[in-house]
Design an enzyme around this catalytic site. Structure first.
Site, mmCIF file in Angstrom:
data_model
loop_
_atom_site.group_PDB
_atom_site.id
_atom_site.type_symbol
_atom_site.label_atom_id
_atom_site.label_comp_id
_atom_site.label_asym_id
_atom_site.label_seq_id
_atom_site.Cartn_x
_atom_site.Cartn_y
_atom_site.Cartn_z
ATOM 1 N N TYR A 111 48.046 40.811 40.046
ATOM 2 C CA TYR A 111 46.834 40.594 39.231
ATOM 3 C C TYR A 111 46.839 41.541 38.035
ATOM 4 C CZ TYR A 111 41.809 40.969 38.066
ATOM 5 O OH TYR A 111 40.595 41.026 37.414
ATOM 6 N N ARG A 165 34.829 54.885 42.267
ATOM 7 C CA ARG A 165 34.894 53.768 41.328
ATOM 8 C C ARG A 165 33.874 53.977 40.215
ATOM 9 N NH1 ARG A 165 38.738 53.457 43.768
ATOM 10 N NH2 ARG A 165 39.613 51.782 45.032
ATOM 11 N N VAL A 210 32.111 45.079 45.837
ATOM 12 C CA VAL A 210 31.747 45.910 46.988
ATOM 13 C C VAL A 210 30.234 46.113 47.064
ATOM 14 C CG1 VAL A 210 32.194 48.059 45.712
ATOM 15 C CG2 VAL A 210 32.274 48.083 48.175
ATOM 16 N N ARG A 221 42.957 49.858 52.562
ATOM 17 C CA ARG A 221 43.626 48.629 52.150
ATOM 18 C C ARG A 221 44.826 48.951 51.259
ATOM 19 N NH1 ARG A 221 38.691 45.050 50.169
ATOM 20 N NH2 ARG A 221 38.568 46.861 48.828
HETATM 21 N N1 LIG Z 1 33.967 41.566 38.643
HETATM 22 C C1 LIG Z 1 34.619 42.654 38.221
HETATM 23 O O1 LIG Z 1 34.343 43.781 38.663
HETATM 24 C C2 LIG Z 1 35.706 42.538 37.167
HETATM 25 C C3 LIG Z 1 36.380 43.695 36.799
HETATM 26 C C4 LIG Z 1 37.375 43.613 35.836
HETATM 27 C C5 LIG Z 1 37.657 42.405 35.229
HETATM 28 N N2 LIG Z 1 36.998 41.283 35.607
HETATM 29 C C6 LIG Z 1 37.343 40.013 34.935
HETATM 30 O O2 LIG Z 1 36.153 39.395 34.487
HETATM 31 C C7 LIG Z 1 36.316 37.982 34.503
HETATM 32 C C8 LIG Z 1 35.177 37.322 35.277
HETATM 33 O O3 LIG Z 1 35.202 37.781 36.619
HETATM 34 P P1 LIG Z 1 34.009 37.517 37.643
HETATM 35 O O4 LIG Z 1 33.857 38.738 38.462
HETATM 36 O O5 LIG Z 1 32.837 36.963 36.931
HETATM 37 O O6 LIG Z 1 34.677 36.411 38.598
HETATM 38 P P2 LIG Z 1 34.190 34.927 38.987
HETATM 39 O O7 LIG Z 1 35.137 34.417 39.996
HETATM 40 O O8 LIG Z 1 32.738 34.934 39.314
HETATM 41 O O9 LIG Z 1 34.390 34.134 37.612
HETATM 42 C C9 LIG Z 1 35.625 33.567 37.226
HETATM 43 C C10 LIG Z 1 35.355 32.133 36.800
HETATM 44 O O10 LIG Z 1 36.577 31.565 36.359
HETATM 45 C C11 LIG Z 1 36.652 30.229 36.857
HETATM 46 N N3 LIG Z 1 38.056 29.848 36.949
HETATM 47 C C12 LIG Z 1 38.985 30.338 37.809
HETATM 48 N N4 LIG Z 1 40.153 29.724 37.615
HETATM 49 C C13 LIG Z 1 39.961 28.832 36.596
HETATM 50 C C14 LIG Z 1 40.800 27.882 35.965
HETATM 51 N N5 LIG Z 1 42.090 27.732 36.315
HETATM 52 N N6 LIG Z 1 40.273 27.124 34.978
HETATM 53 C C15 LIG Z 1 38.978 27.252 34.620
HETATM 54 N N7 LIG Z 1 38.133 28.124 35.200
HETATM 55 C C16 LIG Z 1 38.631 28.900 36.186
HETATM 56 C C17 LIG Z 1 35.958 30.268 38.191
HETATM 57 O O11 LIG Z 1 35.496 29.001 38.636
HETATM 58 C C18 LIG Z 1 34.819 31.239 37.931
HETATM 59 O O12 LIG Z 1 33.652 30.590 37.505
HETATM 60 C C19 LIG Z 1 37.697 37.728 35.087
HETATM 61 O O13 LIG Z 1 38.618 37.564 34.022
HETATM 62 C C20 LIG Z 1 38.011 38.999 35.837
HETATM 63 O O14 LIG Z 1 39.392 39.216 35.939
HETATM 64 C C21 LIG Z 1 36.033 41.320 36.571
#
Ligand SMILES: NC(=O)c1ccc[n+]([C@@H]2O[C@H](COP(=O)([O-])OP(=O)(O)OC[C@H]3O[C@@H](n4cnc5c(N)ncnc54)[C@H](O)[C@@H]3O)[C@@H](O)[C@H]2O)c1
Length: 295
Positions: free
Chosen positions: A138, A201, A177, A258
């Site tokens: 990732y 974190r 978390v 983990r």
């Molecule tokens: N949540 C965190 O703490 C965190 C930290 C660092 C980075 N991010 C990044 O932020 C972004 C959003 O994360 P999130 O926590 O809201 O996750 P999330 O899973 O809630 O949102 C991701 C969205 O992308 C969509 N998706 C996945 N694969 C897809 C595809 N092939 N085509 C179209 N849509 C697709 C999913 O349906 C979902 O709605 C991501 O890029 C993630 O890597 C999140």
């Protein structure tokens, strides 16, 4: 302003959409609903159900004539990236390439949601110049995607997010978390703490993330910025804070650490402060209190 938000049916994406709608933007969400859900897309935004790994997505995005594309769609599970790195690469690398193609064709700026935690690895106050040391597929794929985004023709912003929390985050997934702990405490369930709980974190509230992304979307500068608080909170401290706010004594159990869990992930935020004037507004205690109060 015409905006496309990929992943806009997800946790962070839906908050971004909300923010742009409040700024009277014309917003189209592109999401395959694999992790997000239709109901999360704020009223007022359009939804195109589609997979960013499908090259025909480019046409659908360009048809909206966006000036800005916020690319939040991703395969977000670190453990799934280990179990199925090819799938992670398809979504996070090839999918990003399609989104950048669309931006180039539409003449749009790209704002990409990368991950500070996954890109830096073990990091106590990492600045954007710190060497990348991803320890999962990732993280490696987020880095590859960053390089693709830097080739964008019409400007880009890369946001390296810390651990994001807030309303709408699912408690049944890894990573969130705080959402997991709140849900378990509300049900009166025991909390499993991986390792000794002293891992720290940098928890940043999703409203702060949305405001940072809006600033990154609005600037003419291209660059890479950490979006974080700069404050580290240990898992043990987090559990104590949540217990205090909810008026419960959490039942906890320490279980095996983990694989791939870093001891500390804390990001420096001097660059986004000095270059774009953004600072986080929500301290962890206030953000947790708001979350527990339901907002
Ligand atoms: N949540 C965190 O703490 C965190 C930290 C660092 C980075 N991010 C990044 O932020 C972004 C959003 O994360 P999130 O926590 O809201 O996750 P999330 O899973 O809630 O949102 C991701 C969205 O992308 C969509 N998706 C996945 N694969 C897809 C595809 N092939 N085509 C179209 N849509 C697709 C999913 O349906 C979902 O709605 C991501 O890029 C993630 O890597 C999140």
């Amino acid at each position: 302003m015409r905006v496309v938000v990929t992943g806009g049916a997800g946790f962070i994406g839906s908050h971004i959409v909300q923010r742009y709608l409040a700024e009277s933007a014309d917003v189209l969400v592109v999401d395959d609903l694999s992790g997000g859900h239709r109901e999360a897309v704020p009223a007022g935004a359009g939804l195109a159900v589609g997979d960013i790994t499908d090259p025909s997505i480019v046409e659908g995005i360009v048809a909206h004539r966006p000036q800005l594309i916020v690319h939040a769609a991703a395969q977000v599970s670190v453990s799934r990236s280990v179990a199925d790195p090819e799938h992670d690469r398809a979504v996070n690398v090839a999918g990003t390439r399609n989104v950048v193609h669309a931006a180039n064709a539409a003449g749009a700026r790209v704002v990409f949601l990368s991950s500070g935690g996954a890109v830096y690895g073990e990091a106590d106050g990492a600045a954007e110049t710190a060497p990348a040391a991803p320890i999962s597929p990732y993280g490696r794929h987020k880095l590859e995607a960053e390089a693709i985004v830097r080739e964008s023709a019409h400007g880009y912003g890369i946001a390296r997010l810390a651990n994001v929390y807030g309303p709408g985050q699912r408690g049944d997934l890894e990573g969130g978390v705080i959402a997991i702990f709140v849900e378990r405490l509300q049900r009166g369930d025991r909390i499993d703490i991986h390792g000794d709980g002293e891992q720290r974190r940098d928890f940043v509230h999703v409203d702060d993330v949305a405001s940072a992304l809006s600033v990154i979307g609005a600037t003419d500068r291209s660059g890479t910025w950490n979006v974080a608080t700069g404050v580290g909170t240990s898992i043990n401290q987090l559990v104590a804070k949540l217990g205090g706010l909810m008026g419960v004594v959490p039942a906890t159990r320490y279980v095996a650490r983990r694989d791939g869990d870093v001891g500390i992930s804390r990001l420096a935020i001097a660059r986004i402060g000095s270059e774009l004037g953004w600072t986080p507004g929500i301290r962890i205690d206030d953000g947790l209190a708001r979350l527990i109060a339901g907002g």
